[in-house]
Design an enzyme around this catalytic site. Sequence first.
Site, PDB file in Angstrom:
ATOM      1  N   SER A 127      46.447 -29.146  48.830  1.00 46.70           N
ATOM      2  CA  SER A 127      46.705 -30.081  50.160  1.00 46.70           C
ATOM      3  C   SER A 127      47.616 -28.773  51.309  1.00 46.70           C
ATOM      4  O   SER A 127      48.339 -29.213  52.585  1.00 46.70           O
ATOM      5  CB  SER A 127      46.711 -31.203  50.754  1.00 46.70           C
ATOM      6  OG  SER A 127      48.236 -31.455  49.812  1.00 46.70           O
ATOM      7  N   LYS A 131      53.341 -19.918  44.278  1.00 49.22           N
ATOM      8  CA  LYS A 131      51.878 -20.032  44.170  1.00 49.22           C
ATOM      9  C   LYS A 131      50.947 -18.704  44.915  1.00 49.22           C
ATOM     10  O   LYS A 131      50.296 -18.698  44.167  1.00 49.22           O
ATOM     11  CB  LYS A 131      51.465 -21.366  44.916  1.00 49.22           C
ATOM     12  CG  LYS A 131      52.120 -22.672  44.425  1.00 49.22           C
ATOM     13  CD  LYS A 131      51.772 -24.143  45.206  1.00 49.22           C
ATOM     14  CE  LYS A 131      52.568 -24.991  45.289  1.00 49.22           C
ATOM     15  NZ  LYS A 131      51.846 -25.854  43.591  1.00 49.22           N
TER      16      LYS A 131
END
Length: 118
Positions: A77, A52
């Site tokens: 999250s 990511k």
Amino acid sequence: MAVTLEDISQAAARLQGVAVKTPLLQSNVLNQRLGAEVFLKPECLQHIGAFKFRGAYNRICQLSDTEKAFGVVAYSSGNHAQAVALAARVLGVPATVVMPTTAPKIKGDGAREFGAEV
């Protein structure tokens, strides 16, 4: 919106020297079981331990100076929160990460350590 080969080439150029170039590995066991060549990309070796970071950095580095001054906000999250926080820090951009109360504490702590307001 289709992603083109040119888009991928431009993103790779922006990430050059910033993201970890993770290797391609083969597993003889998987190759034999599947009767094919199987390649694994160990993204656990990337910054924050996940792929990511590439996306977060690629997007934030394309902001205008005015946009960067306003900072970035993300909802996550976990790994994306840390990726945005680290990419923003590298680029000198303020970052705020909104996380649910059920998010793992270690993920919030990681985003804070990278400089994000959580």
